[in-house]
Design a protein around this motif. Structure first.
Motif, PDB file in Angstrom:
ATOM      1  N   GLU B 198       0.824  -1.221   0.000  1.00 52.94           N
ATOM      2  CA  GLU B 198       0.000   0.000   0.000  1.00 52.94           C
ATOM      3  C   GLU B 198       0.848   1.257   0.000  1.00 52.94           C
ATOM      4  O   GLU B 198       0.431   2.292  -0.502  1.00 52.94           O
ATOM      5  CB  GLU B 198      -0.942  -0.011   1.207  1.00 52.94           C
ATOM      6  N   PRO B 201       3.584   3.766  -4.353  1.00 56.20           N
ATOM      7  CA  PRO B 201       2.619   4.363  -5.274  1.00 56.20           C
ATOM      8  C   PRO B 201       2.541   3.645  -6.623  1.00 56.20           C
ATOM      9  O   PRO B 201       1.564   3.790  -7.350  1.00 56.20           O
ATOM     10  CB  PRO B 201       3.120   5.799  -5.459  1.00 56.20           C
ATOM     11  N   CYS B 203       2.371   0.463  -6.942  1.00 57.83           N
ATOM     12  CA  CYS B 203       1.539  -0.726  -6.772  1.00 57.83           C
ATOM     13  C   CYS B 203       0.078  -0.284  -6.900  1.00 57.83           C
ATOM     14  O   CYS B 203      -0.361   0.594  -6.162  1.00 57.83           O
ATOM     15  CB  CYS B 203       1.836  -1.313  -5.395  1.00 57.83           C
ATOM     16  N   LEU B 204      -0.659  -0.864  -7.845  1.00 60.00           N
ATOM     17  CA  LEU B 204      -2.040  -0.444  -8.070  1.00 60.00           C
ATOM     18  C   LEU B 204      -2.912  -0.772  -6.865  1.00 60.00           C
ATOM     19  O   LEU B 204      -2.781  -1.834  -6.276  1.00 60.00           O
ATOM     20  CB  LEU B 204      -2.611  -1.145  -9.307  1.00 60.00           C
ATOM     21  N   GLU B 205      -3.827   0.169  -6.546  1.00 61.81           N
ATOM     22  CA  GLU B 205      -4.778  -0.120  -5.472  1.00 61.81           C
ATOM     23  C   GLU B 205      -5.827  -1.113  -5.928  1.00 61.81           C
ATOM     24  O   GLU B 205      -6.325  -1.905  -5.135  1.00 61.81           O
ATOM     25  CB  GLU B 205      -5.442   1.177  -5.019  1.00 61.81           C
ATOM     26  N   GLU B 206      -6.196  -1.013  -7.184  1.00 61.80           N
ATOM     27  CA  GLU B 206      -7.097  -2.001  -7.784  1.00 61.80           C
ATOM     28  C   GLU B 206      -6.409  -2.507  -9.047  1.00 61.80           C
ATOM     29  O   GLU B 206      -5.924  -1.695  -9.831  1.00 61.80           O
ATOM     30  CB  GLU B 206      -8.450  -1.357  -8.155  1.00 61.80           C
ATOM     31  N   PRO B 207      -6.355  -3.785  -9.319  1.00 59.80           N
ATOM     32  CA  PRO B 207      -6.777  -4.880  -8.446  1.00 59.80           C
ATOM     33  C   PRO B 207      -5.959  -4.892  -7.154  1.00 59.80           C
ATOM     34  O   PRO B 207      -4.770  -4.591  -7.170  1.00 59.80           O
ATOM     35  CB  PRO B 207      -6.499  -6.132  -9.283  1.00 59.80           C
ATOM     36  N   LYS B 208      -6.594  -5.253  -6.069  1.00 55.97           N
ATOM     37  CA  LYS B 208      -5.954  -5.185  -4.763  1.00 55.97           C
ATOM     38  C   LYS B 208      -4.779  -6.148  -4.681  1.00 55.97           C
ATOM     39  O   LYS B 208      -4.827  -7.255  -5.207  1.00 55.97           O
ATOM     40  CB  LYS B 208      -6.956  -5.556  -3.663  1.00 55.97           C
ATOM     41  N   TRP B 228      -0.098  -5.638  -8.450  1.00 57.56           N
ATOM     42  CA  TRP B 228      -0.245  -5.232  -9.840  1.00 57.56           C
ATOM     43  C   TRP B 228       0.451  -3.892 -10.070  1.00 57.56           C
ATOM     44  O   TRP B 228       0.471  -3.028  -9.199  1.00 57.56           O
ATOM     45  CB  TRP B 228      -1.727  -5.089 -10.205  1.00 57.56           C
TER      46      TRP B 228
END
Lengths: 268, 281
Positions: B198, B201, B203-208, B228
């Protein structure tokens, strides 16, 4: 050293910087320095961890900015560096995905308005130049993906604040822009809202007399068929709750054909 | 010297000499015209079609115009096209047997262009080879590896192999396998790994991001962090996240163990002899 607290209304725009001096801004999480050298403008920026920081200050001091730990330095060469530097606020360069505090359900035939805030970017101009030297985010949000699958969709930024049903619940920050989002459900069943893709690239940036930034309202409409949706940005009959003046044009022109995509692109 | 020129001039002014001259002019004009027309076809087409299709169209236009110029030149020289085509028909059977591989590569190339498993600029993996596609030609595909080597892969091989296109989709998942010591708290490990994902930045928040417990390994509790990232920043995340995991583990006192082996002599065997060495002796 000339120092002053900066009011919300005054932190952006043009400032004159004498040769060999540095202008320093603190804009929420962003520490920005712009130094005017003999043949260069030197830009240094560093960010705090919290995106919701609201500290604001500005001063001009003698000497050029030096390298700081964790800071990004960019140097722009000039034969004769212009004497002024201008900060131009802009909306994000990608769509922003925001979520309500908890998933929201909109009954058939109903309409709700959500209020969200999105981070601002800054374009830096020197003198009378029309092309920005640089563009930097005040706070760089995390990336996220919005779309029906991992093969199809759009790379967006993830919003750091929740969408609110009441404007009073939204904390106003001088480095973020408020967007009202109107959601209409013309379908026959309940529409579940867990997250929203706000296409800020197509919105103009405006400011009220207090210096709070706004955008035009966005209308998301789920049609009777329930499958396709339309997004309308301009010409919506809703007006903003305050009187505003234009600050920046939209990054991209809004076209109806582009906006009539599957609702899954905008609502999840 | 003067004699050669005289003979040359006399030859040129004969009927056959003039025909030869006309044929040469036709071929040269054909070459120039073919190049110009091919370039124009590419300029117009590449805004509407894929790059490799536009390149193929350019080549087809070029060879078509050259072919027409050559046919005109041969007719000018008095060759009968039916005789030439007849001879070509017989030759083609012989050539066909000799060039089976080339024909197979050619047909495979057409299928590759039509199917589009990849386009120019994509990063693909074919067996042990990974690299960027430089061009998709009729007989082969040219690839530049990451250590800057030039590899020619026959189209026939590509049609028969599994091709992994690493850049077809805009986002990609990174799987990082981590082992922690058996004494560690599984819940705490999950929380630390999720916080690392988390905080990044890229690292994508979605897909989790997901933390998977892989199993009770020989020497460690095995986890997998699946995060992701956008296709363009994938390698950046691949480099930054292991460093962040190690730092977070160190800060939280989570041990990444070395492989452990326990030696057991068995109940019926003699115990291992142990000799204690006195440090002062």
């Amino acid at each position: 050293m000339e120092a002053k607290a900066v009011s919300e209304a005054a932190w952006w725009g043009a400032v004159e910087v004498p040769m060999g001096h540095t202008a320093r801004w603190r804009i929420g999480p962003l520490h920005l320095s712009a130094s005017r050298g003999e043949q260069e403008w030197r830009i240094v920026c560093r960010r705090e961890k919290s995106p919701l920081d609201i500290a604001m200050s500005f001063h001009i001091e003698a000497g050029l900015a030096v390298e700081e730990e964790g800071a990004e330095i960019t140097r722009f060469g000039f034969r004769e560096p212009p004497s002024s530097i201008r900060l131009q606020p802009m909306l994000a360069d990608r769509s922003v995905v925001v979520k309500p505090d908890t998933p929201l359900y909109i009954a058939a035939g109903e309409e709700v308005t959500l209020f969200i805030s999105t981070p601002l970017w800054l374009q830096l101009f020197t003198g009378e130049q029309k092309t920005p030297l640089s563009e930097i985010p005040i706070y760089r949000p995390s990336d996220t993906w919005m779309g029906p699958s991992t093969m199809e969709g759009e790379l967006c930024y993830s919003g750091t604040t929740s969408a609110k049903l009441k404007l009073e619940e939204l904390v106003r920050r001088p480095h973020r822009a408020i967007t009202p989002i109107v959601i209409r459900n013309h379908g026959d069943d309940v529409l579940r809202i867990e997250k929203l893709n706000v296409p800020v690239r197509y919105l103009t940036l405006q400011a009220d007399e207090r210096g709070t930034f706004w955008t035009r309202p966005v209308l998301l409409s789920r049609e009777k068929s329930g499958e396709m949706g339309s997004v309308r940005i301009q010409g919506h009959r809703l007006t903003l709750p305050v009187k505003t003046t234009s600050v920046a044009a939209a990054r991209d022109q809004y076209e109806e054909s582009i906006m009539r995509r599957a609702l899954a692109r905008f609502v999840g | 010297m003067e004699n050669i020129w005289t003979q040359f001039a006399a030859f040129i002014t004969t009927g056959y000499g003039l025909a030869l001259l006309r044929a040469l002019v036709m071929v040269l004009l054909g070459l120039v015209f073919a190049k110009l027309l091919a370039r124009a076809a590419f300029q117009v087409s590449h805004t509407y079609m894929q790059l490799q299709h536009a390149i193929l169209l350019r080549r087809v236009v070029f060879y078509l115009v050259i072919g027409m110029a050559l046919i005109s030149a041969m007719r000018e020289l008095g060759f009968s096209l039916t005789v030439v085509l007849g001879a070509a028909g017989i030759l083609s059977v012989a050539i066909g047997f000799a060039s089976q591989t080339s024909a197979s590569n050619l047909i495979s190339g057409l299928f590759l262009i039509g199917e589009e498993p990849f386009v120019i600029g994509d990063i693909i993996q074919v067996e042990s080879l990974t690299g960027e596609v430089l061009s998709i030609d009729l007989l082969s595909v040219k690839i530049r590896t990451f250590d800057n080597l030039y590899v020619r892969v026959p189209n026939e091989k590509l049609i028969k192999s599994n091709i992994t296109n690493l850049t077809r989709f805009p986002i990609r998942r990174l799987d990082v396998k981590i082992g922690v010591a058996y004494k560690e708290n599984i819940k705490q490990v999950r929380e630390v790994l999720m916080a690392v994902a988390e905080a990044d930045p890229l690292c994508l928040e979605e897909p989790k991001p997901r933390i998977l417990f892989l199993g009770f390994g020989d020497s460690s509790l095995d986890f997998q962090l699946s995060a992701w990232a956008s296709r363009d920043r994938f390698f950046e995340l691949r480099n930054s996240i292991p460093e962040a995991i190690k730092k977070a583990f160190d800060e939280n006192g989570i041990e990444i163990p070395f492989p452990h082996r326990t030696l057991y002599p068995g109940s019926t065997a003699q115990p291992f002899p142990i000799r204690i060495i006195n440090e002062t002796s």
